[in-house]
Design an enzyme around this catalytic site. Structure first.
Site, PDB file in Angstrom:
ATOM      1  N   CYS A 282     -39.276  34.846  25.976  1.00 58.48           N
ATOM      2  CA  CYS A 282     -40.064  35.061  27.182  1.00 58.48           C
ATOM      3  C   CYS A 282     -40.805  33.776  27.523  1.00 58.48           C
ATOM      4  O   CYS A 282     -41.352  33.111  26.653  1.00 58.48           O
ATOM      5  CB  CYS A 282     -41.089  36.178  27.070  1.00 58.48           C
TER       6      CYS A 282
ATOM      7  N   ARG B 288     -35.950  30.376  27.428  1.00 58.26           N
ATOM      8  CA  ARG B 288     -36.726  31.221  26.523  1.00 58.26           C
ATOM      9  C   ARG B 288     -36.350  32.700  26.656  1.00 58.26           C
ATOM     10  O   ARG B 288     -36.773  33.534  25.843  1.00 58.26           O
ATOM     11  CB  ARG B 288     -38.220  31.059  26.799  1.00 58.26           C
TER      12      ARG B 288
ATOM     13  N   TRP C 139     -37.149  38.025  27.745  1.00 59.57           N
ATOM     14  CA  TRP C 139     -36.186  38.360  26.695  1.00 59.57           C
ATOM     15  C   TRP C 139     -36.638  39.712  26.184  1.00 59.57           C
ATOM     16  O   TRP C 139     -37.705  39.827  25.569  1.00 59.57           O
ATOM     17  CB  TRP C 139     -36.224  37.299  25.594  1.00 59.57           C
TER      18      TRP C 139
ATOM     19  N   ASN D 252     -45.901  37.425  26.876  1.00 55.02           N
ATOM     20  CA  ASN D 252     -44.881  37.057  25.899  1.00 55.02           C
ATOM     21  C   ASN D 252     -45.395  37.515  24.552  1.00 55.02           C
ATOM     22  O   ASN D 252     -46.493  37.133  24.157  1.00 55.02           O
ATOM     23  CB  ASN D 252     -44.718  35.520  25.933  1.00 55.02           C
ATOM     24  N   GLY D 253     -44.631  38.345  23.856  1.00 57.10           N
ATOM     25  CA  GLY D 253     -45.077  38.827  22.545  1.00 57.10           C
ATOM     26  C   GLY D 253     -44.826  40.317  22.430  1.00 57.10           C
ATOM     27  O   GLY D 253     -44.081  40.904  23.219  1.00 57.10           O
TER      28      GLY D 253
ATOM     29  N   GLU E 235     -22.813  25.571  10.181  1.00 47.89           N
ATOM     30  CA  GLU E 235     -23.322  25.236  11.517  1.00 47.89           C
ATOM     31  C   GLU E 235     -22.197  25.349  12.556  1.00 47.89           C
ATOM     32  O   GLU E 235     -22.410  25.852  13.660  1.00 47.89           O
ATOM     33  CB  GLU E 235     -23.945  23.827  11.494  1.00 47.89           C
TER      34      GLU E 235
ATOM     35  N   LYS F 214     -22.380  27.875  15.753  1.00 45.75           N
ATOM     36  CA  LYS F 214     -22.245  27.422  17.149  1.00 45.75           C
ATOM     37  C   LYS F 214     -21.186  28.242  17.863  1.00 45.75           C
ATOM     38  O   LYS F 214     -21.380  28.673  18.989  1.00 45.75           O
ATOM     39  CB  LYS F 214     -21.852  25.935  17.230  1.00 45.75           C
TER      40      LYS F 214
ATOM     41  N   GLU G  95     -22.337  31.859  18.517  1.00 42.33           N
ATOM     42  CA  GLU G  95     -23.413  31.955  19.504  1.00 42.33           C
ATOM     43  C   GLU G  95     -22.931  31.882  20.933  1.00 42.33           C
ATOM     44  O   GLU G  95     -23.385  32.628  21.784  1.00 42.33           O
ATOM     45  CB  GLU G  95     -24.387  30.782  19.323  1.00 42.33           C
TER      46      GLU G  95
ATOM     47  N   HIS H 269     -11.977  33.835  -2.874  1.00 41.17           N
ATOM     48  CA  HIS H 269     -12.698  34.974  -3.460  1.00 41.17           C
ATOM     49  C   HIS H 269     -12.958  36.078  -2.439  1.00 41.17           C
ATOM     50  O   HIS H 269     -13.843  36.898  -2.648  1.00 41.17           O
ATOM     51  CB  HIS H 269     -14.015  34.495  -4.085  1.00 41.17           C
TER      52      HIS H 269
ATOM     53  N   LYS I 134     -33.971  30.889  23.088  1.00 40.44           N
ATOM     54  CA  LYS I 134     -34.434  29.780  22.263  1.00 40.44           C
ATOM     55  C   LYS I 134     -35.872  30.093  21.866  1.00 40.44           C
ATOM     56  O   LYS I 134     -36.581  30.770  22.584  1.00 40.44           O
ATOM     57  CB  LYS I 134     -34.392  28.505  23.104  1.00 40.44           C
TER      58      LYS I 134
HETATM   59  C1  F6R Z   1     -28.946  28.037  16.914  1.00 38.69           C
HETATM   60  C2  F6R Z   1     -30.366  27.969  17.148  1.00 38.69           C
HETATM   61  C3  F6R Z   1     -31.254  28.822  16.309  1.00 38.69           C
HETATM   62  C4  F6R Z   1     -32.504  28.025  15.933  1.00 38.69           C
HETATM   63  C5  F6R Z   1     -33.491  28.926  15.188  1.00 38.69           C
HETATM   64  C6  F6R Z   1     -34.726  28.157  14.758  1.00 38.69           C
HETATM   65  O1  F6R Z   1     -28.236  27.194  17.757  1.00 38.69           O
HETATM   66  O2  F6R Z   1     -30.822  27.261  18.000  1.00 38.69           O
HETATM   67  O3  F6R Z   1     -30.592  29.296  15.184  1.00 38.69           O
HETATM   68  O4  F6R Z   1     -32.131  26.954  15.139  1.00 38.69           O
HETATM   69  O5  F6R Z   1     -33.870  29.983  16.011  1.00 38.69           O
HETATM   70  O6  F6R Z   1     -35.358  27.569  15.852  1.00 38.69           O
HETATM   71  P1  F6R Z   1     -36.401  26.407  15.662  1.00 38.69           P
HETATM   72  O7  F6R Z   1     -35.680  25.204  15.162  1.00 38.69           O
HETATM   73  O8  F6R Z   1     -37.013  26.204  17.000  1.00 38.69           O
HETATM   74  O9  F6R Z   1     -37.392  26.910  14.644  1.00 38.69           O
END
Ligand code: F6R
Length: 621
Positions: free
Chosen positions: A2, A27, A78, A104-105, A494, A498, A501, A517, A616
């Site tokens: 949010c 966000r 969000w 937000n929260g 990673e 990616k 996601e 395994h 994010k």
């Molecule tokens: C994946 C991604 C998330 C963040 C995670 C931590 O692409 O962006 O997995 O890495 O939410 O976020 P930060 O680094 O802001 O604590």
């Protein structure tokens, strides 16, 4: 998680709020809305426009609504409490029409509060916890006004309401009686005040108003801000006044612009030569044999006492922590543990005495990491951080740390922040290594390798067209495996994250030897395996894993810096990396994985920068 925004000044608020919402959209993007009051016309109802969907949809409605007014608040959602719908979109207006709120929260005791408010005659249009808070503020506001209060009634009503609330919030509040004033407050959700010339803004982060405001005040938990176009004041929940600390905004608004790129993710992948350069700038000793960091707040003598390091992070940042473990154990010979921040905060794990804790976070606001940091501090450990966002809550609460200087990362899938985190971790390994057993010559060699990194990344990026071709070929697959050994295992994790996601393809990362395994059962013609097979002692082991995949008719995509050592015909596709020192290989191997997932997502028609269900900066538990 949010985004909230507020503006009070002399300009039309609508376009400024929309611009801010666009910049905060990363966000959350389930719905968006804004409310504008016409300055000087007390008791005029606020004009509220809100809609499920993106800010783009809201923009069209706002244009049609011809909003007028120079004070307003906005929100991009969000969803937590209540599904994605027009009614549940923010801002919410109290049922008596007096109070408008963006939040937000999560208000945890919203059900009890709602029941009490219903008994008093307040009614609800939505399923949200936010509307409960709007009505609660309205109740206190009405009572204060009845008691003939005139001075700062809205601020006091907010203060009294927040005393009844359990949970987290960053809020922006308007009242119809005082249409040039905004009240903001925070606990557990970020909120910053922008101070400009004859105008003020409030936002979840500075990207929303960088370029417009000259200075910023980062609010702390438990603080309330009252602002109009000319003045602002900050106080605590218990009504003690707070002297504001004004900081300059370090990000430029153009850093958050797309330029000629179709998506932020692609822009940020291509930003990496520059973002890596920024992360290392000024951080090598004059003799070029080690790293140096300004903000650790610990001298070499103290650092030499460290017997163990614990790295904490979430998601992609957790993967960076795993690579940090490999780097520090290899180059500095200090044992390193890595934990998910969300697990650490509840497990009450015993830590050894001379343990140094590092939290790693792009945003510096991820609630799980923040709470883990607080828990480690409560236990008396020294906590340093690797962070991107200057002035973030983790930055203000830690004992010191290192900024990665990646600039704003807008794409929801983290790319340039990850490689900068890994680079900083590698430089920490060098720094600690030189304090212990690493020779001057080895230190020089590592510094030279790191300095070459941006150029090497450019070379990898130059191969993007080949990766795009491979991506198109495999874009219709439904499962992927990613394999790597040692520090390439977290790189494989990673790569899998990616892909999951942004393309919604099921993907898993494994240490290559673990495949036999269990995951080997997945291998078939429709499950490609990406193997990171680098020159060195693990190459033969990786080749065996590739053989096992091929024997089961699985397509293989190899990422390697020694194509000549891969037997002809073994790999279906090969992505070649330039030769480099081992210490920068995890970063170099990450770039093709970012590109692969990006191009696959594009080929599948996915919304790369705003993948479904994600946001994010996850500021809820
Ligand atoms: C994946 C991604 C998330 C963040 C995670 C931590 O692409 O962006 O997995 O890495 O939410 O976020 P930060 O680094 O802001 O604590």
């Amino acid at each position: 998680m949010c985004g909230i925004i507020g503006y009070t000044g002399k300009q039309e608020a609508g376009p400024i709020l929309l611009d801010g919402l666009q910049r905060l959209e990363y966000r959350g993007y389930d719905s968006a809305g804004l409310a504008v009051c016409r300055g000087g016309s007390a008791h005029a109802s606020p004009q509220v426009v809100k809609k499920a969907g993106r800010v783009e949809v809201l923009s069209r409605l706002v244009k049609e609504a011809h909003l007028r007014g120079s004070c307003g608040i906005g929100h991009t959602r969000w969803a937590t409490h209540g599904r994605v719908s027009d009614n549940n979109a923010h801002p919410h207006v109290s049922s008596d029409g007096a109070i408008v709120l963006a939040h937000n929260g999560v208000i945890e005791n919203f059900l009890q509060l709602r029941q009490s408010l219903e008994k008093l005659g307040y009614t609800f249009q939505s399923e949200t916890d936010t509307e409960v808070l709007a009505n609660l503020i309205a109740l206190h506001y009405a009572r204060l006004k009845e008691g003939n209060g005139t001075h700062n009634v809205l601020e006091e009503a907010v203060r009294q309401s927040l005393a009844e609330v359990e949970g987290t919030y960053g809020i922006a509040v308007l009242s119809v009686d005082d249409p040039e004033t905004i009240i903001g407050a925070r606990k557990g959700s970020p909120l910053v005040l922008g101070v400009g010339n004859g105008e003020k803004m409030l936002a979840s982060d500075v990207t929303a108003f960088a370029g417009r405001m000259q200075s910023v005040v980062y609010l702390d938990d438990g603080q309330i801000v009252r602002m109009d176009r000319d003045n602002f004041s900050i106080s605590t929940l218990s009504n003690e006044s707070v002297a504001p600390v004004l900081s300059k905004i370090t990000w430029r608004s153009e850093d958050a612009e797309l330029g000629d790129f179709p998506h932020y993710m692609l822009k940020e992948i291509f930003d990496q030569p520059a973002s890596l350069e920024n992360a290392m700038r000024g951080r090598f000793s004059q003799d070029g044999s080690t790293a140096q960091f300004g903000g650790l707040n610990m001298g070499p003598r103290e650092l030499r006492q460290v017997d163990r390091i614990l790295f904490l992070g979430c998601g992609t940042a957790w993967h960076a922590c795993l690579i940090a473990k490999h780097m520090i154990e290899k180059y500095a010979r200090i044992p390193v543990d890595v934990d998910y921040a969300s697990e650490f905060r509840y497990r009450n794990s015993p830590l050894e005495k001379n343990t140094l804790v590092f939290t790693v976070s792009q945003s510096g606001e991820t609630l799980d990491t923040l709470e883990a940091q607080r828990e480690a501090k409560r236990k008396g450990y020294r906590v340093l951080s690797i962070l991107n966002v200057v002035g973030s809550t983790m930055a203000r609460e830690n004992d010191g740390g290192i900024y990665q200087h990646s600039g704003p990362e807008i794409g929801v899938a983290s790319t340039k922040a990850f490689t900068a985190q890994v680079l900083v971790a590698t430089m920490i390994a060098l720094y600690f290594g030189r304090m212990r057993d690493m020779s001057f010559a080895d230190g020089r060699e590592m510094v030279d390798a790191v300095r070459e990194l941006p150029g090497l990344v450019k070379q990898v990026l130059a191969g993007a067209a080949n990766i795009e071709k491979i991506a198109r070929k495999y874009a219709a697959m439904n499962d992927f495996l990613f394999l790597g050994r040692l520090e390439m295992f977290p790189v494989a994790l990673e790569g899998a994250l990616k892909l999951k996601e942004i393309s919604y393809i099921h993907a898993e990362g494994y240490p290559a030897a673990e495949m036999k395994h269990g995951p080997i059962a997945l291998i078939c013609g429709k499950c490609p395996t990406v193997v990171i097979a680098m020159k060195g002692e693990m190459l033969k082991k990786c080749l065996s894993s590739i053989q096992e995949v091929k024997a089961r008719k699985g397509p293989v995509i190899v990422i390697t810096n020694c194509p000549g050592d891969i037997p002809a015909g073994l790999a279906d596709e090969t992505i070649v990396l330039p030769p480099s020192h081992e210490c920068v290989q995890p970063i170099l191997a990450t770039i093709p994985l970012q590109l692969l997932s990006y191009y696959i997502a594009v080929a599948r028609g996915c919304d790369v920068d705003k993948p479904r269900n994600l946001a994010k900066s996850v500021t809820v538990e």
